[in-house]
Scaffold this motif. Structure first.
Motif, PDB file in Angstrom:
ATOM      1  N   LEU A   1      -3.004   3.190   8.857  1.00  0.00           N
ATOM      2  CA  LEU A   1      -2.008   3.529   9.880  1.00  0.00           C
ATOM      3  C   LEU A   1      -2.529   4.610  10.832  1.00  0.00           C
ATOM      4  O   LEU A   1      -2.112   4.658  11.987  1.00  0.00           O
ATOM      5  CB  LEU A   1      -0.706   3.989   9.224  1.00  0.00           C
TER       6      LEU A   1
ATOM      7  N   VAL B   1      -1.428   3.461  -1.415  1.00  0.00           N
ATOM      8  CA  VAL B   1      -0.738   4.302  -0.420  1.00  0.00           C
ATOM      9  C   VAL B   1      -1.766   5.048   0.435  1.00  0.00           C
ATOM     10  O   VAL B   1      -1.651   5.096   1.664  1.00  0.00           O
ATOM     11  CB  VAL B   1       0.254   5.282  -1.089  1.00  0.00           C
TER      12      VAL B   1
ATOM     13  N   TYR C   1      -0.430   8.169  13.901  1.00  0.00           N
ATOM     14  CA  TYR C   1       0.262   8.680  12.720  1.00  0.00           C
ATOM     15  C   TYR C   1      -0.383   9.985  12.279  1.00  0.00           C
ATOM     16  O   TYR C   1      -1.599  10.099  12.226  1.00  0.00           O
ATOM     17  CB  TYR C   1       0.166   7.693  11.557  1.00  0.00           C
TER      18      TYR C   1
ATOM     19  N   LEU D   1       6.265  -0.299  12.592  1.00  0.00           N
ATOM     20  CA  LEU D   1       5.783  -0.913  11.363  1.00  0.00           C
ATOM     21  C   LEU D   1       6.658  -2.118  11.031  1.00  0.00           C
ATOM     22  O   LEU D   1       7.882  -2.038  11.104  1.00  0.00           O
ATOM     23  CB  LEU D   1       5.832   0.098  10.206  1.00  0.00           C
TER      24      LEU D   1
ATOM     25  N   ALA E   1       5.244   3.498   3.098  1.00  0.00           N
ATOM     26  CA  ALA E   1       4.672   3.293   4.434  1.00  0.00           C
ATOM     27  C   ALA E   1       5.772   3.389   5.491  1.00  0.00           C
ATOM     28  O   ALA E   1       5.576   3.980   6.564  1.00  0.00           O
ATOM     29  CB  ALA E   1       3.962   1.938   4.511  1.00  0.00           C
TER      30      ALA E   1
ATOM     31  N   CYS F   1      10.867   0.959  11.324  1.00  0.00           N
ATOM     32  CA  CYS F   1      10.283  -0.089  10.507  1.00  0.00           C
ATOM     33  C   CYS F   1      11.276  -1.234  10.370  1.00  0.00           C
ATOM     34  O   CYS F   1      12.451  -1.011  10.088  1.00  0.00           O
ATOM     35  CB  CYS F   1       9.929   0.461   9.123  1.00  0.00           C
TER      36      CYS F   1
ATOM     37  N   ILE G   1      -3.296   2.638   2.894  1.00  0.00           N
ATOM     38  CA  ILE G   1      -2.350   2.309   3.966  1.00  0.00           C
ATOM     39  C   ILE G   1      -2.244   3.466   4.956  1.00  0.00           C
ATOM     40  O   ILE G   1      -2.252   3.253   6.168  1.00  0.00           O
ATOM     41  CB  ILE G   1      -0.971   1.931   3.384  1.00  0.00           C
ATOM     42  N   VAL G   2      -2.163   4.679   4.459  1.00  0.00           N
ATOM     43  CA  VAL G   2      -2.108   5.852   5.337  1.00  0.00           C
ATOM     44  C   VAL G   2      -3.351   5.882   6.227  1.00  0.00           C
ATOM     45  O   VAL G   2      -3.258   6.088   7.435  1.00  0.00           O
ATOM     46  CB  VAL G   2      -1.967   7.161   4.524  1.00  0.00           C
TER      47      VAL G   2
END
Length: 169
Positions: free
Chosen positions: A36, A29, A3, A145, A61, A72, A32-33
């Protein structure tokens, strides 16, 4: 999947929101970034009170996945909840250039087939749905995802079938 840092699509989607994220949402957030962007798959549980904004964090996400040319799967335990998520997020996602779809059991067979085809071709970036997402006829071009709303309402086998539709989503 590798990512990139959040870019244009994430910013564009953020501008579509009728509210600003709270500091807590921004923190989650960012976490999570970071997860990922690591080389191993992320497993994360987001918890909070009803109305605390867990879903917007999850959708952000999903937008990051779309921005990275990944799809996703967003699975909810009931058709009502899956439809509510789809209705809430379809327009802001569309305005950011991200196509979403809805797959639930009560759709007519022709509609299910069309959605499954669009998903398999990679035309749908975020597919909202119920356990219908785990059926064999649903294939993803680039599943990166998996988001499971109220994951405790699904069995390990059901969740595993969804994860198996991608390459280490």
């Amino acid at each position: 999947h590798t990512y990139a840092e959040p870019g244009h699509l994430v910013r564009l989607f953020g501008k579509q929101l009728p509210f600003s994220l709270t500091d807590e949402q921004k923190t989650v957030v960012r976490e999570i970034v970071a997860d990922l962007r690591r080389p191993r798959p992320m497993t994360r549980l987001i918890h909070g009170e009803v109305g605390s904004g867990k879903t917007v964090v999850a959708v952000l996400a999903a937008v990051l996945a779309a921005e990275n040319n990944l799809q996703c799967a967003f699975m909810a335990p009931t058709e009502i909840l899956a439809e509510q998520h789809y209705r809430t997020w379809r327009e802001p996602l569309e305005k950011a250039g991200i196509m979403s779809g809805l797959l639930v059991s009560n759709l007519k067979q022709k509609a299910k087939a069309a959605i499954a085809e669009a998903c398999q071709q990679g035309d749908i970036s975020i597919l909202f749905g119920t356990h219908a997402l785990i059926y064999d006829y649903v294939q993803f071009a680039r599943l990166g995802l998996v988001i499971i709303d109220e994951q405790h309402r699904f069995g390990v086998e059901q969740r595993g079938k969804l994860f198996a539709k991608g390459d280490s989503p």
